[in-house]
Structures are given as C-alpha cells and as structure tokens.
Design an enzyme around this catalytic site. Sequence first.
Site, PDB file in Angstrom:
ATOM      1  CG  ASP A  30     -12.750   7.337  10.858  1.00  0.00           C
ATOM      2  OD1 ASP A  30     -12.359   6.278  10.341  1.00  0.00           O
ATOM      3  OD2 ASP A  30     -13.936   7.540  11.188  1.00  0.00           O
ATOM      4  CE  LYS A  35     -12.916   3.524  13.627  1.00  0.00           C
ATOM      5  NZ  LYS A  35     -13.047   3.121  12.214  1.00  0.00           N
ATOM      6  CB  THR A  85     -17.662   0.483  -0.164  1.00  0.00           C
ATOM      7  OG1 THR A  85     -16.770  -0.640  -0.064  1.00  0.00           O
ATOM      8  CG2 THR A  85     -16.878   1.678  -0.631  1.00  0.00           C
ATOM      9  CB  THR A 120     -13.653  -3.139  -1.662  1.00  0.00           C
ATOM     10  OG1 THR A 120     -12.478  -3.597  -1.029  1.00  0.00           O
ATOM     11  CG2 THR A 120     -14.162  -4.218  -2.606  1.00  0.00           C
ATOM     12  CD  GLU A 150      -8.287  -4.176   0.583  1.00  0.00           C
ATOM     13  OE1 GLU A 150      -7.490  -5.010   1.020  1.00  0.00           O
ATOM     14  OE2 GLU A 150      -9.515  -4.351   0.540  1.00  0.00           O
ATOM     15  CG  PHE A 151      -4.761  -7.451  -3.811  1.00  0.00           C
ATOM     16  CD1 PHE A 151      -5.886  -7.926  -4.472  1.00  0.00           C
ATOM     17  CD2 PHE A 151      -3.955  -6.532  -4.464  1.00  0.00           C
ATOM     18  CE1 PHE A 151      -6.197  -7.507  -5.759  1.00  0.00           C
ATOM     19  CE2 PHE A 151      -4.245  -6.105  -5.754  1.00  0.00           C
ATOM     20  CZ  PHE A 151      -5.378  -6.593  -6.407  1.00  0.00           C
ATOM     21  CD  GLU A 154     -11.110  -7.905   8.012  1.00  0.00           C
ATOM     22  OE1 GLU A 154     -11.478  -8.346   9.107  1.00  0.00           O
ATOM     23  OE2 GLU A 154     -11.867  -7.354   7.209  1.00  0.00           O
ATOM     24  CE  LYS A 220     -10.662  -5.768  -3.062  1.00  0.00           C
ATOM     25  NZ  LYS A 220      -9.972  -6.198  -1.889  1.00  0.00           N
ATOM     26  CB  CYS A 276     -13.872  -8.330   0.584  1.00  0.00           C
ATOM     27  SG  CYS A 276     -13.013  -6.786   0.877  1.00  0.00           S
TER      28      CYS A 276
HETATM   29  C1  UDX Z   1     -10.315 -11.004   1.211  1.00  0.00           C
HETATM   30  C2  UDX Z   1      -9.247 -11.183   0.115  1.00  0.00           C
HETATM   31  O1  UDX Z   1      -8.564 -12.420   0.322  1.00  0.00           O
HETATM   32  C3  UDX Z   1      -8.292 -10.013   0.149  1.00  0.00           C
HETATM   33  O2  UDX Z   1      -7.353 -10.136  -0.902  1.00  0.00           O
HETATM   34  C4  UDX Z   1      -9.108  -8.731  -0.034  1.00  0.00           C
HETATM   35  O3  UDX Z   1      -8.317  -7.630  -0.071  1.00  0.00           O
HETATM   36  C5  UDX Z   1     -10.151  -8.603   1.079  1.00  0.00           C
HETATM   37  O4  UDX Z   1     -10.981  -9.752   1.058  1.00  0.00           O
HETATM   38  P1  UDX Z   1     -10.394 -11.373   3.839  1.00  0.00           P
HETATM   39  O5  UDX Z   1     -11.828 -10.949   3.738  1.00  0.00           O
HETATM   40  O6  UDX Z   1      -9.570 -10.794   4.919  1.00  0.00           O
HETATM   41  O7  UDX Z   1      -9.650 -11.075   2.467  1.00  0.00           O
HETATM   42  O8  UDX Z   1     -10.432 -12.959   4.044  1.00  0.00           O
HETATM   43  P2  UDX Z   1      -9.944 -14.291   3.306  1.00  0.00           P
HETATM   44  O9  UDX Z   1      -8.734 -14.815   3.962  1.00  0.00           O
HETATM   45  O10 UDX Z   1      -9.857 -14.083   1.852  1.00  0.00           O
HETATM   46  O11 UDX Z   1     -11.163 -15.277   3.689  1.00  0.00           O
HETATM   47  C6  UDX Z   1     -12.503 -14.957   3.331  1.00  0.00           C
HETATM   48  C7  UDX Z   1     -13.476 -15.966   3.865  1.00  0.00           C
HETATM   49  O12 UDX Z   1     -13.364 -17.198   3.174  1.00  0.00           O
HETATM   50  C8  UDX Z   1     -13.335 -16.328   5.341  1.00  0.00           C
HETATM   51  O13 UDX Z   1     -14.631 -16.373   5.921  1.00  0.00           O
HETATM   52  C9  UDX Z   1     -12.696 -17.697   5.335  1.00  0.00           C
HETATM   53  O14 UDX Z   1     -13.042 -18.466   6.461  1.00  0.00           O
HETATM   54  C10 UDX Z   1     -13.304 -18.297   4.072  1.00  0.00           C
HETATM   55  N1  UDX Z   1     -12.466 -19.347   3.472  1.00  0.00           N
HETATM   56  C11 UDX Z   1     -11.237 -19.046   2.996  1.00  0.00           C
HETATM   57  C12 UDX Z   1     -12.982 -20.637   3.344  1.00  0.00           C
HETATM   58  O15 UDX Z   1     -14.106 -20.924   3.762  1.00  0.00           O
HETATM   59  N2  UDX Z   1     -12.209 -21.590   2.740  1.00  0.00           N
HETATM   60  C13 UDX Z   1     -10.974 -21.324   2.245  1.00  0.00           C
HETATM   61  O16 UDX Z   1     -10.339 -22.236   1.688  1.00  0.00           O
HETATM   62  C14 UDX Z   1     -10.450 -20.019   2.384  1.00  0.00           C
END
Ligand code: UDX
Length: 462
Positions: A30, A35, A85, A120, A150-151, A154, A220, A276
């Site tokens: 990094d 960090k 990004t 991403t 990546e999928f 968090e 993605k 994302c």
């Molecule tokens: C997302 C993708 O799921 C993951 O595959 C990718 O690699 C990174 O981006 P993440 O950002 O960690 O992951 O969160 P995610 O669990 O997908 O939720 C995204 C947002 O949607 C959150 O704010 C969550 O509260 C909201 N959400 C999710 C809803 O409002 N309703 C739902 O039914 C599901």
Amino acid sequence: MKVSVIGAGYVGLTTAACLAEIGHSVRCADNDEAKLNMLRSGQMPFFEPHLEEVVSRNYEAGRLQFESPETAVTGAEAIFICVGTPPLENGEADLSAVANVARTIAQRTTGYCLVIEKSTVPVQTGQQLKRQLQLYAGKGLRCDLVSNPEFLREGSAIQDFFHPDRIVIGVERDEVAAQLREIYRPILEQTFKCPVHPECMHTEKPAWIVTDTNSSELIKHASNSFLAMKISFINMVADLCEAVGADVTKVALGMGMDPRIGPAFLNPGIGFGGFCFPKDVATNAGCDFSLLKEVENVNKRRIAQFVEKVRKELWVIRGRKIAVWGLAFKPNTDDVRFAPALEILRLLVHEGATVSAYDPQATEKAKASLPDVRYCASPYEAAQDAEAVLIATEWEEFSNIDWDRLRRIVSQPLIIDGRNMFDSTDLISHGFHYISIGRQPAFSTDGASSIDPTAELHSALK
Ligand code: UDX
C-alpha cells in the site's frame, strides 16, 4: 507461488490474507506507510469479520508481509491489482491509482509475471492496462494480463473468498488460465482448513468460468448493476404497496418463490449504498443504458422519501430529538462510504434536528465525515429522550433490543424503520408506533395519548 497484492483496502487485504491462508507467500502493498505500520503491529484498518485472525496467523507464520508497492512488485510471479477506484464527479471510476500501479509494475519488474486486475473497473480497463504496461516497460518485462473480478461482500468477505459460487477469469491465452487455476486450486477443490466455520460443511466446489478480459469485466459490472436494479425494483414495489395498502414483505415472499426471480435482494428500504453499486450503475462504456439511470434515480429518492416519512410523523423536524441506529452502509462492516444512513443524518442535522447516533462498528468512520452528531456507546444511550428512533442499518444487535427498557427511556414511542427489521405486532405490544417501508403503519393505543399528540388521530384513522 510468490504473489503480491497491491492495495490493502477491503478487497486487497482480504485477498492477500486469504491467499496466504491457502499457502501462498504473499506481499501486500500500500502507498500508505501508516496503514502498513498499523498492519505490522497487528491492528486492522477496518472491521471485517474473521479478517484479523487470518491476517495475524499468516503474518506471524511469515506467509504474509506488508511492503511498499515498489518493493512488492519486484520478483513477484503474480501481481493482483486491488487499489481503490473511487467515483469521479460524474460517477464513473477514477482509474488513476490503477494506472500508477501499472507504471510501477512496468518499471520495476523484469522477467515474466501475471498481472491480475481485481479492482472494480469499467469494461476495457484490461486492454488499457496492457497498453500502459507495454508503454512503460523497462528491460525484459513479459507479462500476461488477467481480469479476475471480486464478488466479495463486505461483512462476509472472508467467507465469500473461501466459498465463492464462481471464480471468473478473463484471459487472452489458455495457458494463463491454467496458472490462475493453480493459484486458486485449494478453493476450487475446497481443500483448505476453513477459517470461518470450525466444522465446515460448505464443500460445494465453485464454478470456474474462463472468458476473454472484456467479458470477465462485464460479468462483474452487469452482476452488480443487476443486483442494484433488483433493489430499486423492490423499492418501487414498496411504494406501490404503501399506495394501495399491500404488504411488501408478503409480495417479496411471493415473488421470490419463483426460481427465475429468487428471494435474495428483495429487501426494500432506504436504498443501496457502499462503494460498488453507485459506481457500477453509473458506468456504461458510452452505451445509453438508460435503465440503470433510473435505478440510480430511484435509489437517490429513497433518502428524501424516508426523511418525508419522519416529517409526516413528527410534523416539524427542527428542534426534535431524533435517534438514528446504524451508520454503516450495511451490517457487519464499519464502511460508511455512500451509506444511506449518513445522508439521512446530514438532512436531519441540516433541518435543525438534534441527532444522536449509534452503530456497533462504524462510529469512528462516521465521525470523520459528520462531526455535528452526538455519537453514543449504546442504542439506549442514543434513544434517551428521543422523539423518534430511526433504523438505518439492520444490525443483528437491534433484534435483541429490550423494548420495555427502550419504552421507558424514549420521550415518544415511535420507531421508523428504514430496513423493515421488525414485526409490527410485536412492537405495538410493547407500546410503540411502528412505521416501516412498503407496509402499513402500525400504531399502539397503549398510553398513546399522553405521549404523542398525533397518536389519537392515527388510531382514529386506522
Ligand atoms: C457488492 C456485491 O454484492 C459484491 O458481489 C461486490 O463484489 C461488491 O459490491 P457489497 O457492496 O459489500 O457487495 O454489499 P451488498 O451486500 O451487495 O449490499 C449493497 C447495498 O444494497 C447495501 O447498502 C444493502 O443494504 C443494500 N441492499 C441489499 C438492499 O437495500 N436490499 C437488499 O435486498 C440487498
């Protein structure tokens, strides 16, 4: 394999620690020296379940090291690019950090290495990266470029790394796919000691999907956009439910039973946040993907609509004491980037409410961007004398609230739930009025007149 991971953020640090856990020798790099020192001293720069134990175990075993990007790329057989990004003003991703890493690799690396793009990025970034590598290449650099999105979600990123449903790679030559397969072999064969589940029952092998780099990048991008679309769709259905007197929980249940639709990502609320989704719906490679613009518009409106719900109940927001539970963009993370909760807080503070907030993990990160809020150490402290308690993030902790205790300390027994966490019958039985999303408001008559001047009206209207 000698692997380097550039970027020690949510994706990079998780990737580095997990690759070390499956036996690789990993250098995680990094630009931020502070960090790196933090990580060397055993502290985590963010909260992610199980991350700390995986990092410390591998750091102590010498399989994971923290270095500068310049030293980390030297002599690496595979380099994962996991730098940030962040969105630019127009919403698209800022790729300058990715470009800088490409230049560092080109100038510092000799011999052969795999360059794996995991950040991403918009479609065709791989092609640009390759051009940069060639442009700046010093003596003897030979490399293959791979897209490996990546999928990781968090809050469950470690589990997602070890038990993915698919691993996608985009390559230009079949031999390169074989090298990547070797890196991921323990995951593909599910032959590792699972750090998440002590008695791991997850033995299903992930799908291995090999494509060209453009298709891999698009997988993605399209997956995230589709999920965002699902959320905006159910949010519109929720509005419809409120208008016609239906219940969105039941509608989503009925819809989700259809295997073509599926039950996931049909939870309505204050909208999606995180790093994302907002970026993914804004990136469209010049095509007029108008559907995604509407997904974004619907999502943006959720915040103002929620504040309107609050106003409808409290009449006037200025001078009111309001508690907000949840700051992170979703549970099990301390990430507040694009968190709907923070937007709501901002609007309430702007309108002159006195806001107290609580989050199990995200307080420190929220403080940095919103100092004008009273941050509390417990949900009860935040709710003391509150005229409304708003739920902005569905943390498990809020499911275990002692409602009778809460009822005694609030000034008005009003819960406005932006995540549909609770059952209205239960809350009414504890004397609360309960307002949620896409479901009919539920008002308690228990001692209501002495605590809420609008309650009698609500009861009469019921
Ligand atoms: C997302 C993708 O799921 C993951 O595959 C990718 O690699 C990174 O981006 P993440 O950002 O960690 O992951 O969160 P995610 O669990 O997908 O939720 C995204 C947002 O949607 C959150 O704010 C969550 O509260 C909201 N959400 C999710 C809803 O409002 N309703 C739902 O039914 C599901």
